[in-house]
Scaffold this active site. Structure first.
Site, PDB file in Angstrom:
ATOM      1  N   GLY C  75       0.803  -1.220   0.000  1.00  0.00           N
ATOM      2  CA  GLY C  75       0.000   0.000   0.000  1.00  0.00           C
ATOM      3  C   GLY C  75       0.832   1.264   0.000  1.00  0.00           C
ATOM      4  CB  CYS C 133       0.367   0.904  -6.841  1.00  0.00           C
ATOM      5  SG  CYS C 133       0.444  -0.010  -5.297  1.00  0.00           S
ATOM      6  N   GLY C 247       9.345 -12.113 -11.973  1.00  0.00           N
ATOM      7  CA  GLY C 247       9.746 -13.481 -11.686  1.00  0.00           C
ATOM      8  C   GLY C 247      11.140 -13.866 -12.115  1.00  0.00           C
ATOM      9  N   GLY C 268      13.268  -8.344  -8.746  1.00  0.00           N
ATOM     10  CA  GLY C 268      12.396  -7.926  -7.657  1.00  0.00           C
ATOM     11  C   GLY C 268      12.377  -8.917  -6.518  1.00  0.00           C
TER      12      GLY C 268
END
Ligand SMILES: Cc1cc2nc3c(=O)[nH]c(=O)nc-3n(C[C@H](O)[C@H](O)[C@H](O)COP(=O)(O)OP(=O)(O)OC[C@H]3O[C@@H](n4cnc5c(N)ncnc54)[C@H](O)[C@@H]3O)c2cc1C
Ligand SMILES: Cc1cc2nc3c(=O)[nH]c(=O)nc-3n(C[C@H](O)[C@H](O)[C@H](O)COP(=O)(O)OP(=O)(O)OC[C@H]3O[C@@H](n4cnc5c(N)ncnc54)[C@H](O)[C@@H]3O)c2cc1C
Ligand SMILES: Cc1cc2nc3c(=O)[nH]c(=O)nc-3n(C[C@H](O)[C@H](O)[C@H](O)COP(=O)(O)O)c2cc1C
Ligand SMILES: Cc1cc2nc3c(=O)[nH]c(=O)nc-3n(C[C@H](O)[C@H](O)[C@H](O)COP(=O)(O)O)c2cc1C
Ligand code: FES
Ligand code: FES
Lengths: 309, 276, 309, 276
Positions: C75, C133, C247, C268
């Site tokens: 968030g 997002c 990934g 990531g």
């Protein structure tokens, strides 16, 4: 029988003895798995997509394993509706399970003609309309991701049959609820969610895609959270029963789908991994209902707790 | 080709032994009497290397030996699946489906002619149990086994073949043992040496080698059975994932149909396969 | 140095010493990982999304592991642009690597104001604009999946900075090429593909979603084939350099992205699993280039063979 | 609370021993001198159970014992990650990051007062190495260890605690050993028996228990440190995935901020934590 009735459910006008089905394209037309498991115990069998004419399918390789998933580009290989009605359906009819015939067309008319043919046949519990095969591109049309086409096509199929109509939507869209809503309005009795997610995998030594078709449809555990999210979104807004699928491998996975709003679930890729998966899940769900003292599977459908904090 | 028998089962089999027999090659013996009883040379099993989502799919392996109460698989380390399999230990259980596929066709071999087996690398795996079957029916003097591999230490099964009294001819890519060069070249040489054409050739190995065998079999007009490999989903004929192109119309034109390696094969007539 | 130059690449106007970056939100602002690896060796660091004001983020649990993937709903927790400029950026500037600042706003104006602030700062190689997002919904607007909003917003940001502009698109759309095209037309210098895929996971004993936010963004190996497919689709049609992610865990994965058309890649989730992943991938790519005798990574970009059969 | 030391390392550690010590509980000893040297009681390591994509993430485990050259982890079987970990064998290597987190605060314990440790179930794990630290500085007579578990066979570490001469009070949910009931109730009882309030309480265990400890610590106004657990991504403070609500404004109102269990914790003041 007490146990039985706890799993019985009516789904889009079909009386399912239990809500565990096997997915289109992952179970053929039943014959092969009949060697390994008792088909009578399944809630239902959804056939491989049937087209009007026999269809050759894509060149090999058609499958590639990826992390937690399977990419496939079979390309709708099947022997056509005539062969299906002559050989496959009579075989399937022997079993005490609901037979759902999955149809796919290359034109809108083909869908309608297929429907008409199946209206004549006996022993079919419902139709599942595959609008979303990601591996066949005829002039680039994907019936499932063009709102206008989807609406028209579902209306036409609806008008041509009294059989319960499940629409299998493509997950390769931005707003699945929109497409679900269109299918509902156009007269679908239920929704099948989700088909495979478009993917690509590459052999870095040969520079070739692992599938001859370049891209393929991703199935298996990798897509489970995506399927669950879409089912939950649709469940909240669209008043149609949902047949959930996407990466269900074991009992817990199936339970997640029910809680997210699926009224029945279909087991796909898991059949390859463990032909007994569907039967084990049926047993597992019974145990779960026992443990939690639920009288029916219906008590858990859509019961995701979202405001509890 | 015979069609695949319908009788298949899914079992959990105990690992009776598991050993490395050459660099990157393992021999796995499984307690599987029920499968052994049903099995024919050239058939395979579909094995779950581990009860996990990764690797997701089963792995197909030919029956290397069919014993009364057990089966043996000979496999090569390739990727993650075989690596994980190689770490499985004696007494652990593995989930198996089998026997699968059609197996070699032993019905139509003309009497008195040479019978040839050609194994390239791990392709020797399904041929060993076939030899046993053939010896029951044919004179050992009629059998010739060609073994090829990259180099000497990767030549598999030689001892056993020689032990059974079969003529065994060897070639290696690097010349470290036997003739230098591809095993198909060695075979081609012998082919011209022999008086008649072989009555039957059975072969398994890398795609390139099978392709050559396809051409040879068409050119010299001898019957040749190949055991093919293709990525598999179900292994039992439902997913249509393991398609190969098979000539139709007697190969007179470019027409073909797709056949399933798992169900219509894995054994096909070399002359009918369209190799890419 | 020979080795170095084989990995050097210019990307959307940034001179990268190598094309291996670390993704926004998975590397903080570098301080913590600096304890474990040498940041100077990275091609670039993309900061956690920065908003104008400090932002608290979502209630816990914020993370859930799924098959081959991670669901997150952080968030946008961050300390805001002031703190970033005062504390984070000066720290990052010490390192010989390209610093890409990722910005996120709750309004269009906020994006523009953030851009203006960052124009003043030193040591920033580029901006990455997070339009996607999936875990923050202010009035339901997702800037990245509304064509009109996307166009206007990118134009406005473009007009307010000379810094290279990377637009990070949402994969939760039907036609990624369309959105990529809009970003290109509106003046983006590069595209970041893909952000996380919307997902859901449920605890079947408590009936609660595993994330307090209910849904979250799926990252990790599970989404790799999806990311690759989108990158390949965009690469074929849109003439903008692509920063690929989704990934990537090891060298082979990164190579797939380059072959599919990524000009640089970002690591990531793999950082969590193996903090050395990015460095190991840099080494692995060097070895691969050696083995295949490529003079530069550029030789493999987009070189997927699709008509070879 | 002290802030987390910056000095963390990633290593491959050899498994020195690995044994089941109770039903579903394992003790794992790792060859990790470099981590041992840096470690403080209450810190944890982030461990990769297997080099595979499933399970994807590392698993956090508290330091159960910090030896000169090794560390020991005491863990409970929970899901797939711990199941796979439990199958790892002596001499295999595991990838570790650590030491992580702040550790318990030993700086401010008033002299002469009781020091209490309360471990519920697997929550005992981090308290054992803490005891060792405390014994170096404080009189053993001042220490009391409360151990709670579901039933007798799940009471962990009793022998060791008693061996070190610390008073050890036990309760089990099913009454199979010690008092019947939650360990917090046993503690509360003792609390009223004691003359003064404890100088410091250290506790770790299931959420429900920690919540009770939070209330007790606010009600009876004794300082209490809790070691929290939350799902983790990075384990080192970057992903903000392990947030917990910590009261601000001295708990006078509902205001709170998010803190990271991995970096700002795992040890927090019980009175400051907002438990759901
Ligand atoms: C009918 C048949 C019989 C076989 N018999 C043997 C045998 O006796 N001994 C032996 O060593 N190998 C045999 N193989 C090949 C064996 O199945 C593969 O080597 C194995 O699946 C590789 O798995 P992996 O995870 O190690 O490799 P990876 O390359 O990581 O596998 C990735 C995916 O591709 C599939 N795959 C890769 N190579 C092959 C292949 N050659 N054939 C089919 N699928 C493949 C895998 O099953 C998996 O789904 C046979 C294959 C077939 C189809
Ligand atoms: C700082 C810290 C110290 C810990 N110390 C210990 C210890 O010493 N001994 C011990 O047995 N356990 C300890 N735990 C809990 C331990 O990390 C979990 O039991 C473990 O991660 C469960 O993994 P699993 O795959 O078996 O379970 P699953 O439930 O399958 O795990 C699914 C996911 O949830 C996460 N998860 C599940 N439970 C927890 C939990 N309680 N805390 C954090 N993440 C969780 C897992 O890491 C994984 O990502 C500690 C947790 C934290 C945060
Ligand atoms: C090999 C394969 C073939 C498939 N063929 C079809 C098909 O013909 N028609 C169809 O509607 N769906 C087809 N699907 C999609 C499945 O029915 C199912 O929707 C999808 O695989 C997701 O479920 P899963 O993850 O459980 O497999 C196929 C899937 C696979 C893996
Ligand atoms: C915990 C977490 C936090 C993230 N935060 C952000 C963010 O703040 N801004 C952003 O643009 N992307 C964010 N992402 C998305 C990543 O940058 C990346 O695009 C995505 O995770 C896919 O790559 P991966 O599979 O390699 O992780 C976040 C991802 C994760 C897992
Ligand atoms: S592997 Fe499924 S049909 Fe052959
Ligand atoms: S686990 Fe990433 S910040 Fe704590």
């Amino acid at each position: 029988m007490e146990i039985k009735s706890r799993l019985e459910i009516d789904f889009a006008g079909i009386k399912l003895k239990n809500p565990i089905l096997v997915s289109s394209g992952t179970f053929g037309c039943g014959r092969e798995y009949a060697e390994l498991i008792d088909l009578n115990r399944l809630g239902g069998i959804i056939t491989k997509s049937i087209t009007e004419k026999p269809h050759k399918g894509n060149p090999p390789p058609r499958l590639a394993e990826v992390s937690g998933g399977l990419l496939n580009a079979i390309g709708l290989e099947n022997e056509g509706i005539d062969n299906f009605l002559r050989e496959k359906l009579p075989f399937l009819r022997q079993f005490k399970t609901s037979i759902i015939v999955n149809i796919a067309g290359f034109t809108e008319d083909e869908y309608v003609r297929l429907t008409a043919r199946l209206n004549q046949a006996e022993g079919i519990a419902a139709l599942e309309v595959n609008l979303s095969c990601p591996n066949v591109k005829k002039g680039g049309i994907n019936f499932g991701s063009e709102p206008e086409i989807l609406k028209r096509l579902v209306k036409r199929i609806r008008a041509s049959t009294k059989l319960p109509l499940l629409i299998k939507l493509s997950p390769n869209v931005g707003d699945i609820v929109k497409f679900a809503g269109i299918a509902a309005e156009a007269g679908a009795d239920g929704l099948s969610l989700i088909n495979t997610v478009l993917g690509l995998s590459i052999d870095v030594n040969s520079f070739k895609p692992k599938l001859a078709n370049v891209t393929g449809g991703l199935s298996g555990p990798a897509i489970r959270p995506i399927a669950l999210r879409m089912i939950w979104d649709v469940y909240k807004r669209i008043k149609l029963p949902i047949l959930g699928s996407g990466g269900i491998m074991r009992t817990e996975d199936a339970l997640e789908f029910f809680i997210a709003g699926a009224r029945a679930v279909a087991i796909g890729t898991a059949n390859f991994v463990n032909p007994r998966a569907s039967l084990e899940i049926i047993q597992g769900i019974k145990k779960y209902l026992d443990k939690h003292e639920f009288k029916s599977i219906k008590e858990i459908i859509g019961k995701l707790k979202v405001n509890s904090r | 080709m015979p069609s695949s028998p319908d009788n298949i089962i899914q079992i959990k089999a105990k690992i009776l032994s598991h050993k490395k027999i050459a660099p990157g090659y393992f021999l796995l013996k499984l307690d599987a009497p029920a499968i052994a009883k049903l099995s024919l040379p050239g058939q395979f099993v579909h094995l779950r290397v581990l009860d996990s989502d990764i690797p997701l799919l089963r792995r197909p392996f030919s029956l290397h030996r069919i014993n009364p109460d057990s089966i043996e698989l000979l496999y090569q380390l390739k990727g993650e699946g075989t690596r994980i399999l190689s770490e499985r230990k004696k007494d652990e259980m593995v989930d198996l489906i089998g026997p699968l596929g059609n197996g070699f066709d032993l019905t139509d071999i003309p009497e008195g002619k040479n019978i040839v087996l050609i194994g390239g690398g791990i392709g020797t795996a399904p041929l060993v149990t076939l030899t046993e079957g053939l010896l029951k029916r044919y004179d050992r003097a009629k059998l010739t086994f060609f073994l090829g591999a990259r180099s000497q230490e990767l030549i598999l099964g030689e001892g056993e073949i020689r032990h059974s009294g079969i003529d065994c001819l060897i070639s290696t890519d690097d010349g470290s043992y036997g003739e230098k060069g591809p095993v198909t070249r060695l075979f081609e040489k012998k082919l011209t040496d022999w008086k008649g054409k072989p009555g039957m050739v059975f072969t398994c190995g890398p795609k390139g080698m099978l392709k050559v065998m396809g051409s040879l079999s068409r050119r010299f007009k001898f019957p040749c059975q190949v055991s093919l490999e293709e990525n598999m989903g179900c292994g039992i004929g439902v997913c249509l994932g393991c398609a190969v192109r098979i000539r139709t119309n007697q190969g007179r034109d470019e027409s073909f149909e797709y056949k399933r390696v798992c169900k219509d094969g894995p054994v096909f007539w070399a002359s009918e396969v369209i190799f890419d």
